[in-house]
Design a protein around this motif. Sequence first.
Motif, PDB file in Angstrom:
ATOM      1  N   ASN A  85       1.174  -1.535  -0.260  1.00  0.00           N
ATOM      2  CA  ASN A  85       0.208   0.012   0.104  1.00  0.00           C
ATOM      3  C   ASN A  85       0.966   1.387   0.432  1.00  0.00           C
ATOM      4  OD1 ASN A  85      -2.453  -1.494   2.732  1.00  0.00           O
ATOM      5  ND2 ASN A  85      -2.238  -1.272   0.185  1.00  0.00           N
ATOM      6  N   LEU A  86       1.839   1.585   0.102  1.00  0.00           N
ATOM      7  CA  LEU A  86       2.696   2.368   1.050  1.00  0.00           C
ATOM      8  C   LEU A  86       3.325   2.417  -0.404  1.00  0.00           C
ATOM      9  CD1 LEU A  86       4.147   2.220   4.446  1.00  0.00           C
ATOM     10  CD2 LEU A  86       1.884   3.091   3.604  1.00  0.00           C
ATOM     11  N   ILE A  87       3.650   1.621  -1.219  1.00  0.00           N
ATOM     12  CA  ILE A  87       4.707   1.772  -2.471  1.00  0.00           C
ATOM     13  C   ILE A  87       3.762   2.176  -3.295  1.00  0.00           C
ATOM     14  CG2 ILE A  87       5.617   0.018  -3.608  1.00  0.00           C
ATOM     15  CD1 ILE A  87       6.820  -1.663  -2.202  1.00  0.00           C
ATOM     16  N   GLU A  88       2.447   1.443  -2.493  1.00  0.00           N
ATOM     17  CA  GLU A  88       1.763   2.700  -4.451  1.00  0.00           C
ATOM     18  C   GLU A  88       1.096   3.765  -3.986  1.00  0.00           C
ATOM     19  OE1 GLU A  88      -2.941   1.784  -5.830  1.00  0.00           O
ATOM     20  OE2 GLU A  88      -1.685   0.176  -4.355  1.00  0.00           O
ATOM     21  N   ILE A  89       1.172   3.901  -2.773  1.00  0.00           N
ATOM     22  CA  ILE A  89       1.391   5.716  -2.724  1.00  0.00           C
ATOM     23  C   ILE A  89       2.374   6.636  -3.227  1.00  0.00           C
ATOM     24  CG2 ILE A  89       1.273   7.590  -0.733  1.00  0.00           C
ATOM     25  CD1 ILE A  89      -1.067   4.939   0.384  1.00  0.00           C
ATOM     26  N   VAL A  90       3.842   6.052  -3.114  1.00  0.00           N
ATOM     27  CA  VAL A  90       4.815   7.010  -3.008  1.00  0.00           C
ATOM     28  C   VAL A  90       4.943   6.450  -4.443  1.00  0.00           C
ATOM     29  CG1 VAL A  90       7.135   6.756  -3.219  1.00  0.00           C
ATOM     30  CG2 VAL A  90       5.879   5.952  -1.228  1.00  0.00           C
ATOM     31  N   SER A  91       4.955   5.636  -5.103  1.00  0.00           N
ATOM     32  CA  SER A  91       4.417   5.452  -6.516  1.00  0.00           C
ATOM     33  C   SER A  91       3.475   6.436  -6.932  1.00  0.00           C
ATOM     34  CB  SER A  91       4.173   4.561  -7.000  1.00  0.00           C
ATOM     35  OG  SER A  91       4.297   4.235  -8.975  1.00  0.00           O
ATOM     36  N   LYS A  92       2.270   6.725  -6.931  1.00  0.00           N
ATOM     37  CA  LYS A  92       1.298   7.880  -7.494  1.00  0.00           C
ATOM     38  C   LYS A  92       1.922   9.625  -7.395  1.00  0.00           C
ATOM     39  CE  LYS A  92      -2.709   5.242  -6.497  1.00  0.00           C
ATOM     40  NZ  LYS A  92      -3.938   5.315  -5.749  1.00  0.00           N
ATOM     41  N   ILE A  93       2.446   9.509  -5.643  1.00  0.00           N
ATOM     42  CA  ILE A  93       3.581  10.536  -5.573  1.00  0.00           C
ATOM     43  C   ILE A  93       4.332  11.361  -6.610  1.00  0.00           C
ATOM     44  CG2 ILE A  93       5.103  11.945  -3.828  1.00  0.00           C
ATOM     45  CD1 ILE A  93       3.248  11.093  -1.640  1.00  0.00           C
ATOM     46  N   GLU A  99       4.363  13.956 -14.083  1.00  0.00           N
ATOM     47  CA  GLU A  99       3.994  13.994 -15.093  1.00  0.00           C
ATOM     48  C   GLU A  99       3.046  16.117 -14.661  1.00  0.00           C
ATOM     49  OE1 GLU A  99      -0.102  11.715 -14.404  1.00  0.00           O
ATOM     50  OE2 GLU A  99       0.638   9.995 -15.341  1.00  0.00           O
ATOM     51  N   ASN A 100       3.961  16.569 -13.340  1.00  0.00           N
ATOM     52  CA  ASN A 100       3.496  18.511 -13.809  1.00  0.00           C
ATOM     53  C   ASN A 100       4.592  18.795 -13.186  1.00  0.00           C
ATOM     54  OD1 ASN A 100      -0.208  18.372 -13.199  1.00  0.00           O
ATOM     55  ND2 ASN A 100       0.653  16.639 -12.418  1.00  0.00           N
ATOM     56  N   ILE A 101       5.802  18.329 -13.964  1.00  0.00           N
ATOM     57  CA  ILE A 101       6.936  18.434 -13.476  1.00  0.00           C
ATOM     58  C   ILE A 101       7.164  20.617 -13.990  1.00  0.00           C
ATOM     59  CG2 ILE A 101       8.510  18.279 -15.174  1.00  0.00           C
ATOM     60  CD1 ILE A 101       9.444  17.950 -11.673  1.00  0.00           C
ATOM     61  N   HIS A 102       6.212  20.560 -14.778  1.00  0.00           N
ATOM     62  CA  HIS A 102       6.207  21.568 -15.666  1.00  0.00           C
ATOM     63  C   HIS A 102       5.856  23.241 -15.478  1.00  0.00           C
ATOM     64  CE1 HIS A 102       2.364  19.707 -16.871  1.00  0.00           C
ATOM     65  NE2 HIS A 102       2.429  21.383 -17.315  1.00  0.00           N
ATOM     66  N   GLU A 103       4.964  22.647 -14.184  1.00  0.00           N
ATOM     67  CA  GLU A 103       4.008  23.805 -13.384  1.00  0.00           C
ATOM     68  C   GLU A 103       5.368  24.224 -12.375  1.00  0.00           C
ATOM     69  OE1 GLU A 103       1.356  24.186 -13.219  1.00  0.00           O
ATOM     70  OE2 GLU A 103       0.454  22.488 -15.197  1.00  0.00           O
ATOM     71  N   HIS A 104       4.752  25.589 -12.037  1.00  0.00           N
ATOM     72  CA  HIS A 104       5.920  26.706 -11.204  1.00  0.00           C
ATOM     73  C   HIS A 104       5.200  26.027  -9.922  1.00  0.00           C
ATOM     74  CE1 HIS A 104       7.967  30.180 -10.032  1.00  0.00           C
ATOM     75  NE2 HIS A 104       5.966  30.940  -9.737  1.00  0.00           N
ATOM     76  N   GLU A 105       3.609  26.073  -9.602  1.00  0.00           N
ATOM     77  CA  GLU A 105       3.717  25.938  -8.713  1.00  0.00           C
ATOM     78  C   GLU A 105       3.380  24.847  -7.962  1.00  0.00           C
ATOM     79  OE1 GLU A 105       3.024  28.256  -6.159  1.00  0.00           O
ATOM     80  OE2 GLU A 105       3.668  30.260  -7.947  1.00  0.00           O
ATOM     81  N   ILE A 106       4.367  23.637  -8.440  1.00  0.00           N
ATOM     82  CA  ILE A 106       4.472  22.314  -7.775  1.00  0.00           C
ATOM     83  C   ILE A 106       5.294  22.238  -6.342  1.00  0.00           C
ATOM     84  CG2 ILE A 106       6.312  21.251  -8.727  1.00  0.00           C
ATOM     85  CD1 ILE A 106       5.104  18.677  -8.937  1.00  0.00           C
ATOM     86  N   ASN A 107       4.324  21.880  -5.614  1.00  0.00           N
ATOM     87  CA  ASN A 107       4.739  22.452  -4.389  1.00  0.00           C
ATOM     88  C   ASN A 107       3.785  21.188  -3.040  1.00  0.00           C
ATOM     89  OD1 ASN A 107       1.904  23.189  -3.166  1.00  0.00           O
ATOM     90  ND2 ASN A 107       3.010  25.370  -4.268  1.00  0.00           N
ATOM     91  N   VAL A 164      10.825  22.859 -17.038  1.00  0.00           N
ATOM     92  CA  VAL A 164      10.665  22.621 -15.252  1.00  0.00           C
ATOM     93  C   VAL A 164      10.692  23.120 -14.271  1.00  0.00           C
ATOM     94  CG1 VAL A 164      12.104  20.553 -16.124  1.00  0.00           C
ATOM     95  CG2 VAL A 164      13.464  23.400 -15.557  1.00  0.00           C
ATOM     96  N   GLY A 165       9.358  24.556 -14.743  1.00  0.00           N
ATOM     97  CA  GLY A 165       8.541  24.890 -14.088  1.00  0.00           C
ATOM     98  C   GLY A 165       9.617  26.336 -13.570  1.00  0.00           C
TER      99      GLY A 165
END
Length: 198
Positions: A85-93, A99-107, A164-165
Motif C-alpha cells: 500500500n505504501l509503495i503504491e502511494i509513493v508511486s502515485k506521488i 507529470e506536472n514537473i513543468h508547473e511553476h507551482e508544483i509543491n 521544468v517550471g
Amino acid sequence: VDDIADNPSELVKSSNKDTIIDIIFNRHASCMTMLTLEEKHEVDDLINKIQDKNSYDDIPTLIENVDKLIRLLKRRSWDEITPSNLIEIVSKIKTFIVENIHEHEINLELIANKLNFSKYYILHIFKEQTGLSIFEYINQKKLKIVKELLLTTDLKYYEIGEKVGFTDQVYFSYWFKKHEGKSMKTYCLLNKKEKNNE
C-alpha cells in the motif's frame, strides 16, 4: 517509543514540538490512508496547532491537541496497511510529480490536494520509503531533465527553465548552479568536450 507515542503527557514532557509529530507518525502514519478527507483536514489542523511557535506556552492545550491527534489516527487499524500500500502511494506521488514537473507551482500543498492525502502524511511516508524529501525528489527530477535538454537540444536556457517550471531565468541559473555546482554554460562545455573525446 510506542508507549510514549500513545501517551500525550509523556510525549509533551519528553519531546519538542517537532519531534512530537515525528514520534506520532512513526507509530500511526499508515493509518492516514483510511481517514476520510474531513479527518485528514482535522489532522492537518491539529498538527499546525501542535507545531505553532507558541504551543508550549499553554501545556494543557498542547497535551489536549496531541491526545486528539493520537485518538484520531488510532481510529483506523494499523494492521490493514501493508508495505505494498505504501509503495503504491509513493508511486502515485512520483507519477504526479513527473507529470506536472513543468508547473511553476508544483509543491507539497498541490500534491496533497490532488492525491487527497494529508501533506504531513505525504512528507513522512515519502521520506521513509525513498530516503528523500519530496523537495529533494522534485529537484532531482528537474535537474535530470535540464541536464538532458542542455546536451541534446538547442533550446535557450530560459526555454529549458520553462519546461521544468521556472519563470525567472536569473533564479533558474542560480538554482542550477546551486544543485550542480557549476553554471549551465560550464556544464555544457565540459560535457560536450567529454563526448567529443570519446
